[in-house]
Design a protein around this motif. Structure first.
Motif, PDB file in Angstrom:
ATOM      1  N   ASP A 139     -20.262 -20.915 -19.287  1.00 22.82           N
ATOM      2  CA  ASP A 139     -21.128 -22.088 -19.412  1.00 22.82           C
ATOM      3  C   ASP A 139     -21.591 -22.324 -20.846  1.00 22.82           C
ATOM      4  O   ASP A 139     -21.723 -23.475 -21.274  1.00 22.82           O
ATOM      5  CB  ASP A 139     -22.335 -21.974 -18.480  1.00 22.82           C
ATOM      6  CG  ASP A 139     -22.007 -22.393 -17.062  1.00 22.82           C
ATOM      7  OD1 ASP A 139     -20.869 -22.840 -16.796  1.00 22.82           O
ATOM      8  OD2 ASP A 139     -22.906 -22.280 -16.201  1.00 22.82           O
ATOM      9  N   ALA A 140     -21.855 -21.272 -21.587  1.00 29.95           N
ATOM     10  CA  ALA A 140     -22.282 -21.437 -22.985  1.00 29.95           C
ATOM     11  C   ALA A 140     -21.167 -22.074 -23.810  1.00 29.95           C
ATOM     12  O   ALA A 140     -21.424 -22.978 -24.621  1.00 29.95           O
ATOM     13  CB  ALA A 140     -22.684 -20.089 -23.581  1.00 29.95           C
ATOM     14  N   ASP A 141     -19.927 -21.626 -23.596  1.00 26.16           N
ATOM     15  CA  ASP A 141     -18.784 -22.219 -24.298  1.00 26.16           C
ATOM     16  C   ASP A 141     -18.627 -23.692 -23.932  1.00 26.16           C
ATOM     17  O   ASP A 141     -18.387 -24.547 -24.785  1.00 26.16           O
ATOM     18  CB  ASP A 141     -17.486 -21.483 -23.947  1.00 26.16           C
ATOM     19  CG  ASP A 141     -17.493 -20.030 -24.361  1.00 26.16           C
ATOM     20  OD1 ASP A 141     -18.058 -19.704 -25.429  1.00 26.16           O
ATOM     21  OD2 ASP A 141     -16.933 -19.204 -23.603  1.00 26.16           O
ATOM     22  N   SER A 145     -20.927 -25.776 -22.729  1.00 25.95           N
ATOM     23  CA  SER A 145     -22.035 -26.550 -23.265  1.00 25.95           C
ATOM     24  C   SER A 145     -21.814 -26.875 -24.737  1.00 25.95           C
ATOM     25  O   SER A 145     -22.042 -28.002 -25.182  1.00 25.95           O
ATOM     26  CB  SER A 145     -23.342 -25.785 -23.070  1.00 25.95           C
ATOM     27  OG  SER A 145     -24.421 -26.526 -23.584  1.00 25.95           O
ATOM     28  N   GLN A 146     -21.330 -25.901 -25.470  1.00 27.45           N
ATOM     29  CA  GLN A 146     -21.070 -26.117 -26.896  1.00 27.45           C
ATOM     30  C   GLN A 146     -19.937 -27.120 -27.094  1.00 27.45           C
ATOM     31  O   GLN A 146     -20.025 -28.007 -27.936  1.00 27.45           O
ATOM     32  CB  GLN A 146     -20.738 -24.797 -27.573  1.00 27.45           C
ATOM     33  CG  GLN A 146     -20.507 -24.948 -29.066  1.00 27.45           C
ATOM     34  CD  GLN A 146     -20.273 -23.619 -29.758  1.00 27.45           C
ATOM     35  OE1 GLN A 146     -20.298 -22.565 -29.140  1.00 27.45           O
ATOM     36  NE2 GLN A 146     -20.048 -23.670 -31.048  1.00 27.45           N
ATOM     37  N   ALA A 147     -18.860 -27.003 -26.332  1.00 29.31           N
ATOM     38  CA  ALA A 147     -17.702 -27.885 -26.496  1.00 29.31           C
ATOM     39  C   ALA A 147     -17.981 -29.307 -26.021  1.00 29.31           C
ATOM     40  O   ALA A 147     -17.542 -30.278 -26.641  1.00 29.31           O
ATOM     41  CB  ALA A 147     -16.496 -27.318 -25.751  1.00 29.31           C
ATOM     42  N   GLY A 164     -21.096 -30.723 -25.316  1.00 30.17           N
ATOM     43  CA  GLY A 164     -22.329 -31.361 -25.776  1.00 30.17           C
ATOM     44  C   GLY A 164     -23.049 -32.046 -24.625  1.00 30.17           C
ATOM     45  O   GLY A 164     -23.243 -31.470 -23.557  1.00 30.17           O
ATOM     46  N   PHE A 197     -21.870 -32.012 -20.862  1.00 29.97           N
ATOM     47  CA  PHE A 197     -21.914 -30.827 -20.012  1.00 29.97           C
ATOM     48  C   PHE A 197     -22.642 -31.120 -18.708  1.00 29.97           C
ATOM     49  O   PHE A 197     -22.254 -30.637 -17.651  1.00 29.97           O
ATOM     50  CB  PHE A 197     -22.564 -29.666 -20.759  1.00 29.97           C
ATOM     51  CG  PHE A 197     -22.622 -28.377 -19.981  1.00 29.97           C
ATOM     52  CD1 PHE A 197     -21.482 -27.826 -19.420  1.00 29.97           C
ATOM     53  CD2 PHE A 197     -23.826 -27.717 -19.810  1.00 29.97           C
ATOM     54  CE1 PHE A 197     -21.532 -26.627 -18.709  1.00 29.97           C
ATOM     55  CE2 PHE A 197     -23.887 -26.530 -19.100  1.00 29.97           C
ATOM     56  CZ  PHE A 197     -22.741 -25.990 -18.546  1.00 29.97           C
ATOM     57  N   GLU A 220     -12.782 -31.323 -26.814  1.00 32.44           N
ATOM     58  CA  GLU A 220     -13.883 -31.319 -27.780  1.00 32.44           C
ATOM     59  C   GLU A 220     -14.706 -32.592 -27.637  1.00 32.44           C
ATOM     60  O   GLU A 220     -14.253 -33.676 -27.979  1.00 32.44           O
ATOM     61  CB  GLU A 220     -13.339 -31.206 -29.204  1.00 32.44           C
ATOM     62  CG  GLU A 220     -14.395 -30.912 -30.250  1.00 32.44           C
ATOM     63  CD  GLU A 220     -15.022 -29.537 -30.079  1.00 32.44           C
ATOM     64  OE1 GLU A 220     -16.259 -29.444 -30.183  1.00 32.44           O
ATOM     65  OE2 GLU A 220     -14.295 -28.557 -29.845  1.00 32.44           O
TER      66      GLU A 220
END
Length: 144
Positions: free
Chosen positions: A15-17, A19-21, A23, A26, A74
């Protein structure tokens, strides 16, 4: 470049990956996931690495079939479906946007059905995506 933003076979996304990808998108990914889980019994979730050219993708499936594919990119993601003839006809009769109908109509037809992907870049088509999921799940909605 791979279809998915997550190309490394050795690192399954979390989930962290995501959320970062993704934005701000998510939350749409999570809404789609939660919608499927709330509307279908026996759903399993799985990340799948499909090779260098595709990267990591996420599937929500029941024991018989994949309901939806989610492919993180991305800043956006792709949602993929495979619809047989009856489901395709139902979509074409529905109030799903003409843009989505065109994508489905132009998809190549294989033995298992029409496989197609839709780019999700904002929340404008979320209700249409829920309609597609309902059709895939065989849920008849009074709000076609």
């Amino acid at each position: 470049m791979a279809l998915s933003v997550f190309e490394k076979k050795t690192k399954m996304p979390d989930d962290a990956d995501l959320s970062q990808a993704l934005g701000d998108l998510f939350f749409i990914w999570k809404n789609i996931r939660e919608f499927v889980l709330a509307n279908a019994p026996d759903i399993s979730e799985e990340w799948n690495y499909s090779g260098k050219s595709l990267g990591w993708g996420f599937r929500l499936r029941n024991p018989k079939k994949v309901i939806v594919y989610l492919i993180p990119s991305e800043g956006y993601f792709k949602i993929g479906f495979v619809f047989g003839p009856a489901a395709t006809e139902e979509v074409m009769r529905s109030t799903v946007s003409d843009e989505i109908k065109t994508i489905i109509d132009s998809a190549v037809v294989y033995a298992e059905g029409r496989g197609f992907r839709i780019d999700v870049k904002d929340e404008s088509m979320l209700e249409d995506l829920f309609k597609l999921i309902r059709i895939k799940l065989g849920i008849r909605s009074p709000h076609k």
